[in-house]
Write a protein that holds these residues in place. Structure first.
Motif, PDB file in Angstrom:
ATOM      1  N   ASP A  43       1.088  -0.959  -0.017  1.00  0.00           N
ATOM      2  CA  ASP A  43       0.255  -0.498   0.485  1.00  0.00           C
ATOM      3  C   ASP A  43       1.030   1.060  -0.316  1.00  0.00           C
ATOM      4  O   ASP A  43       0.554   2.582  -0.707  1.00  0.00           O
ATOM      5  CB  ASP A  43      -0.811  -0.172   1.131  1.00  0.00           C
ATOM      6  CG  ASP A  43      -0.109  -0.119   2.665  1.00  0.00           C
ATOM      7  OD1 ASP A  43       0.807  -1.378   2.653  1.00  0.00           O
ATOM      8  OD2 ASP A  43      -0.059   1.318   3.554  1.00  0.00           O
ATOM      9  N   GLY A  44       2.076   1.176   0.262  1.00  0.00           N
ATOM     10  CA  GLY A  44       3.047   2.780   0.432  1.00  0.00           C
ATOM     11  C   GLY A  44       3.322   2.303  -0.752  1.00  0.00           C
ATOM     12  O   GLY A  44       3.671   3.562  -1.501  1.00  0.00           O
ATOM     13  N   ASN A  81      -1.156  -3.830   4.018  1.00  0.00           N
ATOM     14  CA  ASN A  81      -1.432  -3.233   5.329  1.00  0.00           C
ATOM     15  C   ASN A  81      -1.383  -2.431   5.896  1.00  0.00           C
ATOM     16  O   ASN A  81      -1.449  -2.075   7.455  1.00  0.00           O
ATOM     17  CB  ASN A  81       0.168  -4.261   6.031  1.00  0.00           C
ATOM     18  CG  ASN A  81       1.384  -3.098   6.091  1.00  0.00           C
ATOM     19  OD1 ASN A  81       1.238  -2.219   4.849  1.00  0.00           O
ATOM     20  ND2 ASN A  81       2.133  -3.908   5.569  1.00  0.00           N
ATOM     21  N   TRP A  88      -0.489   0.020   6.781  1.00  0.00           N
ATOM     22  CA  TRP A  88       1.706   1.030   6.617  1.00  0.00           C
ATOM     23  C   TRP A  88       2.325   0.826   5.763  1.00  0.00           C
ATOM     24  O   TRP A  88       2.760   0.128   5.233  1.00  0.00           O
ATOM     25  CB  TRP A  88       2.090  -0.121   7.987  1.00  0.00           C
ATOM     26  CG  TRP A  88       0.930  -0.036   9.388  1.00  0.00           C
ATOM     27  CD1 TRP A  88      -0.417  -0.611   9.559  1.00  0.00           C
ATOM     28  CD2 TRP A  88       1.263   1.016  10.450  1.00  0.00           C
ATOM     29  NE1 TRP A  88      -0.269  -0.383  10.351  1.00  0.00           N
ATOM     30  CE2 TRP A  88      -0.011   1.344  11.167  1.00  0.00           C
ATOM     31  CE3 TRP A  88       2.287   2.277  10.772  1.00  0.00           C
ATOM     32  CZ2 TRP A  88       0.274   1.381  12.909  1.00  0.00           C
ATOM     33  CZ3 TRP A  88       2.319   2.753  11.975  1.00  0.00           C
ATOM     34  CH2 TRP A  88       0.977   1.753  12.799  1.00  0.00           C
ATOM     35  N   SER A  89       2.655   2.250   6.026  1.00  0.00           N
ATOM     36  CA  SER A  89       4.089   2.144   5.366  1.00  0.00           C
ATOM     37  C   SER A  89       4.536   2.805   6.573  1.00  0.00           C
ATOM     38  O   SER A  89       4.783   4.092   6.639  1.00  0.00           O
ATOM     39  CB  SER A  89       4.219   3.255   4.068  1.00  0.00           C
ATOM     40  OG  SER A  89       5.047   3.928   3.681  1.00  0.00           O
ATOM     41  N   GLU A 128      -0.242  -6.022  -1.425  1.00  0.00           N
ATOM     42  CA  GLU A 128      -0.463  -6.192   0.028  1.00  0.00           C
ATOM     43  C   GLU A 128      -0.601  -5.491   0.961  1.00  0.00           C
ATOM     44  O   GLU A 128       0.766  -3.934   0.957  1.00  0.00           O
ATOM     45  CB  GLU A 128       1.073  -6.901   0.693  1.00  0.00           C
ATOM     46  CG  GLU A 128       0.812  -8.902  -0.125  1.00  0.00           C
ATOM     47  CD  GLU A 128       2.031  -9.417   0.502  1.00  0.00           C
ATOM     48  OE1 GLU A 128       2.792  -8.828   0.983  1.00  0.00           O
ATOM     49  OE2 GLU A 128       1.952 -10.688   0.160  1.00  0.00           O
TER      50      GLU A 128
HETATM   51 MG   LIG Z   1       2.152  -1.241   4.046  1.00  0.00          MG
END
Ligand SMILES: [Mg+2]
Ligand SMILES: Cc1ncc(C[n+]2csc(CCOP(=O)(O)OP(=O)(O)O)c2C)c(N)n1
Lengths: 311, 314
Positions: free
Chosen positions: B149-150, B178, B180-181, B176
């Motif tokens: 996602d980052g 999650n 978070w980055s 994927e």
């Molecule tokens: Mg991520």
């Protein structure tokens, strides 16, 4: 014949013998075909010609992806300035790909926009800077002889390299000498003349200036050796050092706007290895004047060179 | 020994074994990280096992997998030899890549992992080139590229998907997600990117996977793979998951502990154990297995597996 025509013909004949291959870039088979550089490239048996979207970073990555799949490719680029968007791949992706010594070929052919008046974002002529960041093989094409050797030997051959062409030279008659030059180190250095008095060594795209200087010095009774260094990463200077040891006078010409000019590698070696009377380094004055549309002319004043040599 | 009332009575126990192997291998590596046995940075992917095992299960001979910095789950899924993985992390010449790639760039060409990049977004372009290579060589199979996602915030993601679609190249782009980055959640760092809408704006198919059911993922991936190949087009698969291994750090400012997202290195909250469950909900792929098989059976498998893995690297 014009510089661009000659290179275009060389590209077409070289590619005819290389299949399968992907030839790609923006507008490479549309409009002016990069001012004629890529004119006449056609799809064929195992040959794919693609006019891509405007995705420079991805275009560089695609070449490496093709390479990892065992497919050769050439990416033609209208302007070297745009290659800045692909630097990540030039360094990081290449570092991954190169460790397995790929059998496929990937070549980027950017036009170095050094023709002047194109403005501050269309003037990056430091071909060597791209090459030095990841020890990339790079070849500058400046005349008929180096064009013949570089395109035939390096356009499609295992591994990755950049072959730069100069926009300033595009519509000029392609330069050639009476005799074929001696080619050292597989096209890294070309020697065009051997003279008794002075060694002239041209870097980046400054071969035309070197030719002219040699001719003008000849009319003044001085005979010069003339070399052109067509690669940008550290090389074996042996042949030039031998010549300088004999003439004891060195003139290096480098039209690049970089502060890390390749010619300094040579002068450092010369000071270390040769007993020498005089070294003249002719480079551009890179000032804020360059930060506006200007002629980008790089001319050499033979009279002042003569004065310095006589001192 | 199928559990009564299970979703799919034909579930293959080997797939569950693979989830457990992936989990335990990572837990052992986590213990080694705690002891600082590796000089290189390692990004564990606890909680990501379902998608990796599912991808590996659907990959055919000519398929190619292109990975990112967080690749351990795929490398483990594709490579049955645990010792070779550990040796690579220890930079030994017996390692999976002769100790030359370490963790963040670990690839394994023989098992179809052809390129792994630690530069966000970078692998999309390379995957696009590989998909083009397949087309030129008229080769079977599909390119599967994994991103996060980052990483999908990078312009390269947009360029890569555009190129794949433009040139009619079949590929599976797995995001994927999650949330978070590194240390920032999506809401803390950017506006939402609606991947479904992004995909449809490029006429690209989009599939959402949630719930960590490896069996369901295998079915969905098989279908996506088949359709991408039939249509000569890319498909984007967004997988919602949670990277496990977070912990709470007590400071003066946060006496109850500040939430620390797991990104890389050792997770202090994870301990290796014979039953490697981390959370008792769908965010844990191991928990989801209990929908298909009796816990006792899974525990036995896990116990044997732990012995096998620790034995292998001794
Ligand atoms: Mg991520
Ligand atoms: C071009 C680039 N920018 C920044 C980083 C630093 N970086 C490494 S991992 C990471 C987080 C990436 O997030 P995501 O893609 O969602 O993957 P995750 O770690 O969550 O699995 C960042 C910012 C990088 N590796 N490459």
């Amino acid at each position: 014949m014009k510089y661009v025509q000659h290179i275009n013909e060389l590209i077409r004949t070289t590619i005819d013998n290389s299949n399968p291959i992907v030839l790609y870039g923006q507008n490479i088979s549309a409009g002016s075909c990069i001012s004629g550089l890529t004119r006449g490239l056609k799809n064929g048996e195992k040959r794919l010609v693609i006019n891509t979207p405007n995705i420079e970073s991805t275009q560089v990555g695609i070449g490496f992806g093709l390479m990892l799949s065992g497919v050769s490719s050439v990416f033609f680029m209208k302007q070297q300035d745009f290659l800045l968007l692909g630097i990540d791949h030039l360094v990081n992706t290449y570092n991954f790909v190169r460790i397995n010594e790929p059998s496929a070929s990937f070549t980027i052919v950017p036009v170095v926009v050094d023709s002047g008046y194109e403005g501050i974002q269309s003037s990056l002529n430091n071909f060597s800077d791209f090459c030095s960041i990841a020890r990339i093989a790079g070849y500058a094409i400046t005349n008929r002889h180096d064009a013949d050797h570089i395109v035939r030997t390096h356009l499609v051959s295992p591994g990755f390299r950049i072959i730069g062409v100069s926009q300033r030279l595009f519509q000029t008659e392609i330069l050639s000498c009476e005799n074929d030059p001696t080619v050292y180190n597989n096209g890294e250095i070309f020697q065009y003349y051997e003279g008794a008095d002075i060694t002239i060594v041209c870097f980046n795209f400054s071969f035309p200036q070197g030719m002219k200087l040699r001719e003008e010095l000849a009319t003044l009774g001085l005979s010069s050796s003339l070399f052109s260094v067509n690669v940008m990463t550290p090389i074996d200077w042996l042949h030039i050092l031998r010549d300088v040891s004999r003439t004891k006078k060195l003139i290096v010409i480098d039209d690049s706007k970089s502060v890390n000019r390749s010619c300094y590698h040579l002068t450092t070696e010369v000071y270390r290895e040769c007993s020498i009377d005089r070294v003249l380094t002719l480079t551009r004055d890179v000032t804020d004047e360059c930060l506006r549309p200007c002629s980008e002319e790089f001319s050499i004043d033979t009279n002042s060179i003569m004065k310095t040599l006589r001192q | 020994m199928f559990k009564e009332g299970t979703v799919n009575m034909k579930a293959d126990i080997k797939v569950s074994e693979e989830i457990i192997r992936n989990r335990l291998s990572q837990m052992i590596i986590n213990e080694m990280c705690k002891k600082k046995e590796f000089k290189i940075p390692i990004h564990l992917a606890l909680g990501h096992e379902s998608i990796a095992v599912a991808v590996s299960a659907v990959m055919e001979e000519d398929d190619r997998l292109v990975l990112t910095h967080r690749n351990i789950h795929y490398n483990l899924a594709r490579n049955p030899c645990f010792k070779a993985e550990i040796d690579e992390y220890l930079l030994k010449s017996e390692g999976l890549a002769g100790g030359r790639l370490g963790a963040m760039n670990l690839a394994n060409e023989r098992r179809g992992i052809v390129y792994t990049s630690s530069i966000l977004g970078n692998n999309l372009s390379v995957a696009a080139g590989m998909a083009l290579g397949k087309k030129v060589k008229e080769e079977d199979g599909i390119v599967i590229v994994v991103t996060g996602d980052g990483a999908m915030e990078e312009g390269a993601f947009y360029e890569g998907v555009t190129f794949l679609k433009t040139c009619n190249l079949n590929a599976i782009v797995i995001v994927e997600n999650n949330e978070w980055s590194l240390a920032t959640r999506i809401q803390e760092r950017r506006c939402p990117i609606h991947l479904d809408r992004f995909a449809s704006s490029l006429d690209v198919d989009y599939v959402l996977l949630t719930g960590n059911d490896v069996y369901a993922y295998i079915t969905a991936l098989k279908q996506a793979r088949r359709e991408a190949i039939e249509r000569n087009a890319p498909v984007i698969i967004e997988v919602k998951l949670r990277t496990l291994g977070d912990w709470r750090l007590k400071t003066e400012e946060y006496p109850d502990g500040k939430f620390i997202n797991y990104h890389a290195g050792a997770s202090p909250s994870i301990e290796v154990s014979e039953w490697p469950l981390i959370r008792e909900d769908d965010s844990d792929p191991v928990f989801v297995l209990s929908r298909y098989f009796e816990i006792g059976q899974l525990r036995n498998i896990s116990c044997d597996m732990l012995n096998r893995l620790t034995g292998e690297i001794q």
